[in-house]
Design a protein around this motif. Structure first.
Motif, PDB file in Angstrom:
ATOM      1  N   LEU A 101       0.837  -1.213   0.000  1.00 57.67           N
ATOM      2  CA  LEU A 101       0.000   0.000   0.000  1.00 57.67           C
ATOM      3  C   LEU A 101       0.867   1.256   0.000  1.00 57.67           C
ATOM      4  O   LEU A 101       0.532   2.261  -0.641  1.00 57.67           O
ATOM      5  N   HIS A 102       1.992   1.200   0.716  1.00 55.63           N
ATOM      6  CA  HIS A 102       2.900   2.349   0.759  1.00 55.63           C
ATOM      7  C   HIS A 102       3.465   2.648  -0.626  1.00 55.63           C
ATOM      8  O   HIS A 102       3.557   3.809  -1.038  1.00 55.63           O
ATOM      9  N   VAL A 103       3.840   1.617  -1.348  1.00 48.09           N
ATOM     10  CA  VAL A 103       4.391   1.807  -2.697  1.00 48.09           C
ATOM     11  C   VAL A 103       3.353   2.453  -3.612  1.00 48.09           C
ATOM     12  O   VAL A 103       3.670   3.350  -4.404  1.00 48.09           O
ATOM     13  N   LEU A 104       2.105   2.018  -3.508  1.00 44.21           N
ATOM     14  CA  LEU A 104       1.046   2.653  -4.311  1.00 44.21           C
ATOM     15  C   LEU A 104       0.847   4.106  -3.887  1.00 44.21           C
ATOM     16  O   LEU A 104       0.600   4.976  -4.724  1.00 44.21           O
ATOM     17  N   GLU A 136      -8.454  -5.205  -0.355  1.00 47.42           N
ATOM     18  CA  GLU A 136      -7.477  -4.161  -0.035  1.00 47.42           C
ATOM     19  C   GLU A 136      -6.870  -3.550  -1.295  1.00 47.42           C
ATOM     20  O   GLU A 136      -6.265  -2.475  -1.241  1.00 47.42           O
ATOM     21  N   LEU A 137      -6.991  -4.241  -2.427  1.00 43.61           N
ATOM     22  CA  LEU A 137      -6.538  -3.735  -3.723  1.00 43.61           C
ATOM     23  C   LEU A 137      -7.609  -4.029  -4.762  1.00 43.61           C
ATOM     24  O   LEU A 137      -8.450  -4.910  -4.570  1.00 43.61           O
ATOM     25  N   VAL A 138      -7.567  -3.305  -5.877  1.00 45.37           N
ATOM     26  CA  VAL A 138      -8.478  -3.571  -7.002  1.00 45.37           C
ATOM     27  C   VAL A 138      -7.633  -3.823  -8.245  1.00 45.37           C
ATOM     28  O   VAL A 138      -6.700  -3.074  -8.541  1.00 45.37           O
ATOM     29  N   TYR A 189      -2.954  -2.488 -10.783  1.00 43.71           N
ATOM     30  CA  TYR A 189      -3.500  -2.624  -9.431  1.00 43.71           C
ATOM     31  C   TYR A 189      -3.680  -1.246  -8.795  1.00 43.71           C
ATOM     32  O   TYR A 189      -2.755  -0.430  -8.788  1.00 43.71           O
ATOM     33  N   TYR A 190      -4.882  -1.016  -8.288  1.00 46.56           N
ATOM     34  CA  TYR A 190      -5.243   0.247  -7.639  1.00 46.56           C
ATOM     35  C   TYR A 190      -5.434   0.043  -6.142  1.00 46.56           C
ATOM     36  O   TYR A 190      -5.896  -1.026  -5.714  1.00 46.56           O
ATOM     37  N   ALA A 191      -5.166   1.074  -5.354  1.00 43.72           N
ATOM     38  CA  ALA A 191      -5.768   1.155  -4.024  1.00 43.72           C
ATOM     39  C   ALA A 191      -7.241   1.470  -4.266  1.00 43.72           C
ATOM     40  O   ALA A 191      -7.568   2.258  -5.168  1.00 43.72           O
TER      41      ALA A 191
END
Length: 744
Positions: A232-235, A283-285, A299-301
Motif C-alpha cells: 500500500l505504501h508503494v502505491l 485491499e486492492l483492485v 493494481y489500484y488502491a
C-alpha cells in the motif's frame, strides 16, 4: 595509552562518556531524521556544551542523561556526540522552569512557569503531581486556569506511559499525542501488535516510521503485516508522482526494492501472491482486463479505482444530457456585447462563447495572452443574460480570488463550493445534493487531481453546464491523475484551444517568453540594471552561493528602488526544497531580511525552523477541520505561548493552530513552483541552477514564469535555463480515465 606509544596507522575510538544537563536551546532539529544540534547547561560549569545526535523529541528545558563521545569540530570546536539518552525530572529551579514553560502543558507558558516556580521552588513538580489545587496560591493564576492546567496535567500523565514507550521506539512527542488520541488506552497494545496500522490511521506517520518502530519492537522483516503495508505504501508513493495505479510488474519490482533491507530480500513470487490475496480481501483492485499497451494487469488502491470509475461515468452522464439553445439568438447577443464593450472577439473566442452556450461540458484552454480571461468573462455574461444561476470556483484560494476579480462575481475554492463538513469528513454537495447552480466555471482546471475532480463532477446537476478553464502546458496536478489532459485526449469532451496572442499581451516579455519556452526556444532576457526596459529580467549569478547573495540584493535594494514592497509583493519560486537555492535555505535567508527578530515579535522554534509574527506561511496539507488546503498562503498574526497557539490570517479568515499541528505549515518567503500553481504574484524571482537538474523541465520554468503579473527575474546561469527549456520530462502518469471515457 599516550600518543607516543600508539602504533602508526592505528585508530583508537574515543572513550564513551556520560554527561547530564539541561537543554538550554536548540540550534537545529530535523523532524524527518531527528538529527539535532543543541546547547546543554551542565552542572558546575558556566560554559554551554554543544551536543549532537538523533533525538526522537527534544525541547528546551528537558533534563537529559547522555552517553556519547567527544569530538573536536574544526569550525565549531568541542562537541559531544550522543549515542544514547534518557530524560529525567529536572532537579534545579531553572530546569523545572524551562521544563514547565517548554510547551509540555497547555495553559502554562514561560511567564506562568516562572510564577509557579518562583512560588514553589524545587517542590514545584511534586506540588503539581499531588496537590495541584495549591496552584491557586500563585499570584496571577485564577481558579479557571488551575482547572485548565489540572486537565492538561491529567492528560499528560495518562499519555506518559505511551509517550515513554513510543519515544523509546523513535516516535516524536507530537505523533505520540496523536497516537494516544487515535487509540487511547489501547495505544501500546495496537502498536506492539501491528505498528504498520499507524501508517493507515495516523496522519504524519508513514510506512518508513512504522517500519522503524516495528524493527525496534523485533517484528520480523518478512512479517505479512510489513509486506501488506509496504504494498500500500508503494502505491501511495506512486500517487505522489501522479499515478492512479501501477502495472503488475512495476508494483512487484517497487515493493521488493522498498522492503529490501540488509538482512532480508523479499521473494517476488511471495509479493505477487500477497498482491492477489489483497485483491481477494478487498485491499486492492485489479483492472478488469490487462491494459492493452502494457500487456499486463494494473493494481489500484480501492479509493483511486472508485474515483476514476465514478468520474468517467458521471462525465458520460452529463455529456449525454440534451441541451437546447437558440444559437442565432446567442450570436445576436455576442454582436451586441462586442458593440457595448468595444472589445472584439477573435474567431476562436467567438467559437468558445457559442460552444459554452450549447454544450453541457466544455474545456477552454490556451497559454498566456490568448484571451482566456476575457473569453471566460464573456461566457459568464452570456449565461447571466440567459437567466442561468452561476457558480465560480478554482482549486486554490488565490486563484478563486483572481477569478472573482476577473468576472466581478463571487468565486469560491472548489472545497468551499462543495461545502466540506468536518464532522462527517465529506462534502455536503454530491449526486443527491448537487451544487445549486445551472452553470459552473472551474478555473485553473489543470490543478484538479483525480479525487477533487470526482467530488466536483458528481456534484454537478445533470441539468447544469460545466466549463473547465486551464492551461495544459503548465505542470500537472500535484495530486494523482492527469484529469484535464485525459479529458482532452479522450476526444469525448468538446475543447476550444485559444492560440492567438493578442497585441497588448505581445508587449509583455513575460508572455512572449512563456510562448518561446513552450516552443523550446531560449527566452529573450534583459540583464538586471537600474533602468529596466522590460518585465522579464535576468541576473546571471553563476553559482548557487552567488544566487543566494543576488536574491538578497534584489529583495533589499533593486526591487524597493522600483517602488515595489518586497515584503508584500515579491515571491521567490524554486524548483526544489533542497540545496542552497532551495526553499528551505532561502526561507531562512529571506526571513532574516524581510521579517527579522524583534523584541516586539513573538516567535516559536519548531523542527529546525523559527516561526515569527509577520511571517508568510504556506499550508502543506489539506486540513478539512480548519478549512485550509494544500498551497494556501497566509501570514502569522499572533503566537500565544500560554495557550500554545499560532494564529494565521488566510485572506479574510483567521485560523488557529495548536503547537502540535505546526507540522502542517511552513515558511513561504520561498515556495516550490509546484506549490505556486493557481497563484499570481506581482513580482516573481525564479532561481534556476544545475543543482536542481533532476527537476528542471520546460513546463516547470513555464509555470514559474507565468506566475508573474508585473515583473519576473530569472537568477542563474544560462546553461541551467537552457537545460530547463530543452528538457521535456516524461509526464506519463498511469491513469485509465481517458480509456474509461471512451467506453460506451
Amino acid at each position: 595509552m599516550n600518543s607516543s606509544s600508539q602504533k602508526p596507522g592505528t585508530y583508537h575510538a574515543p572513550p564513551v562518556e556520560a554527561l547530564q544537563g539541561v537543554v538550554e536551546r536548540l540550534t537545529y532539529h530535523s523532524e524527518e531524521s531527528g538529527y539535532t544540534v543543541a546547547r546543554l547547561k551542565a552542572p558546575r560549569t558556566n560554559e554551554l556544551i554543544t551536543i549532537t545526535g538523533n533525538f526522537a523529541n527534544i525541547q528546551a528545558g528537558q533534563t537529559l542523561q547522555l552517553q556519547g563521545t567527544w569530538k573536536d569540530h574544526p569550525k565549531f570546536g568541542a562537541q559531544f556526540q550522543v549515542t544514547q539518552y534518557r530524560e529525567t525530572k529536572p532537579a534545579t529551579i531553572t530546569g523545572i522552569q524551562k521544563y514547565l514553560g517548554s510547551g509540555l502543558i497547555k495553559g502554562v507558558g514561560p511567564v506562568t512557569a516562572k510564577r509557579i516556580v518562583a512560588h514553589f521552588g524545587v517542590e514545584t513538580l511534586d506540588i503539581i503531581e499531588h496537590q495541584i489545587e495549591r496552584l491557586i496560591e500563585v499570584p496571577g493564576i485564577a481558579q479557571k486556569r488551575v482547572k485548565l492546567i489540572q486537565a492538561a496535567w491529567v492528560t499528560q500523565k495518562a499519555i506518559k506511559e505511551v509517550m515513554l514507550f513510543l519515544q523509546s521506539h523513535g516516535v516524536s512527542t507530537t505523533y505520540a499525542v496523536k497516537i494516544y488520541k487515535q487509540y487511547g488506552d489501547a495505544a501500546i497494545e495496537t502498536v506492539s501488535h501491528n505498528p504498520y496500522q499507524l501508517a493507515t490511521d495516523v496522519y504524519g506517520i508513514g510506512f518508513v516510521t512504522a517500519d522503524a518502530i516495528a524493527r525496534n519492537l523485533g517484528i520480523a522483516p518478512a512479517s505479512e503485516f510489513r509486506y501488506r503495508s509496504g504494498i500500500l505504501h508503494v502505491l501511495g508513493e506512486a500517487s505522489e508522482d501522479g499515478h492512479c495505479f501501477l502495472p503488475a510488474n512495476e508494483l512487484v519490482e517497487r515493493v521488493v526494492k522498498r522492503l529490501e533491507i540488509a538482512d532480508h530480500r523479499p521473494d517476488p513470487e511471495r509479493v505477487t501472491g500477497l498482491i492477489e490475496q489483497m485483491v481477494v480481501d478487498g485491499e486492492l483492485v485489479k483492472t478488469e482486463a490487462p491494459i492493452a499497451e502494457l500487456k499486463q494487469y494494473g493494481y489500484y488502491a480501492p479509493p483511486f479505482f472508485g474515483a476514476e470509475k465514478k468520474l468517467a461515468e458521471r462525465l458520460q452522464q452529463l455529456l449525454k444530457q440534451p441541451l437546447e439553445v437558440d444559437l442565432p439568438r446567442v450570436q445576436r447577443w455576442i454582436e451586441r456585447f462586442v458593440e457595448k464593450t468595444g472589445t472584439p472577439l477573435s474567431e476562436q473566442q467567438r467559437h468558445a462563447v457559442e460552444m459554452a452556450a450549447s454544450r453541457r461540458v466544455l474545456i477552454l484552454t490556451g497559454g498566456p495572452g490568448t484571451g482566456k480571461t476575457f473569453c471566460t468573462r464573456t461566457i459568464v455574461a452570456l449565461w447571466k443574460a440567459m437567466g442561468k444561476s452561476i457558480a465560480l470556483a478554482s482549486p486554490t484560494g488565490r486563484a478563486s480570488q483572481r477569478l472573482s476579480e476577473m468576472t466581478r462575481q463571487e468565486a469560491k475554492t472548489v472545497h468551499r463550493l462543495l461545502e466540506f463538513d468536518p464532522k462527517t469528513m465529506k462534502f455536503k454537495r454530491d449526486e443527491e445534493n448537487p451544487i445549486p447552480a445551472q452553470a459552473i466555471v472551474v478555473d485553473e482546471a489543470s490543478m484538479l487531481d483525480l479525487f477533487l475532480a470526482n467530488s466536483l463532477v458528481k456534484a454537478i446537476g445533470l441539468d447544469a453546464q460545466l466549463l473547465f478553464v486551464g492551461d495544459t502546458d503548465q505542470l500537472p496536478s500535484v495530486g494523482p491523475g492527469s484529469v484535464l489532459q485525459d479529458l482532452i485526449a479522450s476526444g469525448q469532451v468538446p475543447v476550444v484551444r485559444l492560440t492567438q496572442v493578442f497585441r497588448q499581451a505581445q508587449a509583455s516579455q513575460i508572455v512572449s517568453n512563456a510562448h518561446r519556452i513552450n516552443q523550446g526556444q531560449f527566452p529573450q532576457l534583459e540583464p538586471v540594471s537600474h533602468a529596466p526596459r522590460s518585465d522579464c529580467l535576468w541576473l546571471g549569478a553563476p553559482e548557487p552561493a552567488h544566487g543566494v547573495q543576488a536574491i538578497q540584493e534584489l529583495v533589499t535594494d533593486f526591487i524597493p528602488q522600483l517602488g515595489i514592497d518586497s515584503a508584500r509583493d515579491v515571491q521567490v519560486l524554486c524548483p526544489m526544497t533542497r540545496g542552497e537555492v532551495g526553499t528551505r535555505n532561502l526561507n531562512t535567508v529571506l526571513q532574516c531580511l524581510i521579517n527579522p527578530p524583534s523584541p516586539t515579535k513573538a516567535e516559536i522554534a519548531r523542527g529546525g525552523m523559527t516561526l515569527r509574527v509577520g511571517d508568510r506561511i504556506i499550508q502543506k496539507v489539506n486540513d478539512y477541520d480548519r478549512e485550509v488546503f494544500n498551497g494556501d498562503l497566509g501570514s502569522i498574526t499572533a503566537i500565544d505561548g500560554e495557550e500554545q497557539e499560532v494564529i494565521v490570517q488566510f485572506a479574510e479568515r483567521s485560523v488557529t493552530y495548536d503547537y502540535a499541528d505546526l507540522n502542517e505549515i511552513t515558511l513561504a518567503w520561498a515556495v516550490t513552483i509546484h506549490k505556486s500553481q493557481g497563484s499570481e504574484y506581482p513580482v516573481v524571482i525564479l532561481p534556476i541552477y544545475m543543482q536542481h537538474y533532476l527537476m528542471l523541465s520546460r513546463n516547470l520554468i513555464y509555470t514559474g514564469l507565468t506566475r508573474a503579473k508585473k515583473l519576473a527575474i530569472l537568477v542563474g546561469p544560462q546553461k541551467a535555463i537552457g537545460l530547463a527549456v530543452r528538457q521535456i520530462k516524461d509526464q506519463h502518469r498511469y491513469t485509465l480515465l481517458e480509456h474509461r471515457l471512451q467506453m460506451t
